[in-house]
Design an enzyme around this catalytic site. Sequence first.
Site, mmCIF file in Angstrom:
data_model
loop_
_atom_site.group_PDB
_atom_site.id
_atom_site.type_symbol
_atom_site.label_atom_id
_atom_site.label_comp_id
_atom_site.label_asym_id
_atom_site.label_seq_id
_atom_site.Cartn_x
_atom_site.Cartn_y
_atom_site.Cartn_z
ATOM 1 N N ASP A 1 0.852 -1.177 0.000
ATOM 2 C CA ASP A 1 0.000 0.000 0.000
ATOM 3 C C ASP A 1 0.895 1.235 0.000
ATOM 4 O O ASP A 1 2.102 1.148 0.297
ATOM 5 C CB ASP A 1 -0.903 -0.035 1.238
ATOM 6 C CG ASP A 1 -1.923 1.085 1.235
ATOM 7 O OD1 ASP A 1 -2.448 1.408 0.161
ATOM 8 O OD2 ASP A 1 -2.194 1.653 2.320
ATOM 9 N N ASP A 46 -0.256 5.021 1.065
ATOM 10 C CA ASP A 46 -0.479 5.893 2.218
ATOM 11 C C ASP A 46 -0.498 5.075 3.504
ATOM 12 O O ASP A 46 -1.216 4.083 3.617
ATOM 13 C CB ASP A 46 -1.799 6.656 2.057
ATOM 14 C CG ASP A 46 -1.734 7.663 0.914
ATOM 15 O OD1 ASP A 46 -0.799 8.471 0.911
ATOM 16 O OD2 ASP A 46 -2.608 7.623 0.027
ATOM 17 N N LYS A 78 -9.710 -2.412 -3.041
ATOM 18 C CA LYS A 78 -9.601 -3.104 -1.761
ATOM 19 C C LYS A 78 -10.797 -2.787 -0.866
ATOM 20 O O LYS A 78 -11.246 -1.645 -0.852
ATOM 21 C CB LYS A 78 -8.317 -2.668 -1.049
ATOM 22 C CG LYS A 78 -7.042 -2.978 -1.789
ATOM 23 C CD LYS A 78 -5.820 -2.432 -1.062
ATOM 24 C CE LYS A 78 -5.786 -0.929 -1.042
ATOM 25 N NZ LYS A 78 -4.590 -0.354 -0.395
#
Length: 259
Positions: free
Chosen positions: A13, A15, A184
């Site tokens: 990922d 952030d 997601k």
Amino acid sequence: MHDRRPVESWLTDMDGVLVHEGQPVPGAPEFVTRLRTSGKPFLVLTNNSIYTPRDLQARLARMGLDVPESAIWSSALATAQFLADQRPGGTAYVIGEAGLTTALHAVGYVLTDFAPDYVVLGETRTYSFEAITKAVRLINDGARFICTNPDVTGPSVEGALPAAGSVAAMISKATGVEPYFVGKPNPMMMRSALNTINAHSETTAMIGDRMDTDILCGLEAGLETILVLTGISTRTEAERYPYRPSRIVGSVADLIDEI
């Protein structure tokens, strides 16, 4: 946890894992450098559909993270690929920004408000009531409803902002039609990423900072899952979920020697 094969490919990922509040996570530049020099396939994932990979590459570069454009995989790209597989050369009415419209154009989609095959909702800085009304009417007329990601809020310096999931809920309430979310925690996001780098789930790790999206998504796609504590979920919060990551580490800095 059962023994897994050595990690040959990495998904991470963005952030909360590589960057946090506009700054690189300590060790993240070195982690990315090690990924690049290792030659192992990797992708940086984001549910944010606003930006193109080129935009995100520039944003990361300003923070000292040298991530190639080709190593960025967004919910916009996953959505475009999904639609191209489902209905090649189709049409869509889009609420979103350049990241989404560019991805759809790239797979041969025509963007229109005249009897589209799909209404596609993504993130945007300015949700228009007029555009939402148009979407409601097109869905009522038979357009299929797709949303890039289910996130109900997004961060800003002023505080939380309503995100695509919240707007999707409003459209669903008005139409009685639930969207299909591509991003997601839908494992389709992981599978499309794996296919992009020709990776196998048994030898791929997913690094994330959120139990309810990154870890759940990786788990359901059959990946090794690594929770880092530099973003949303804490170690205590992770214990409250009915599923567990393969392991928990402080940050990506703790993974550099494994690559």
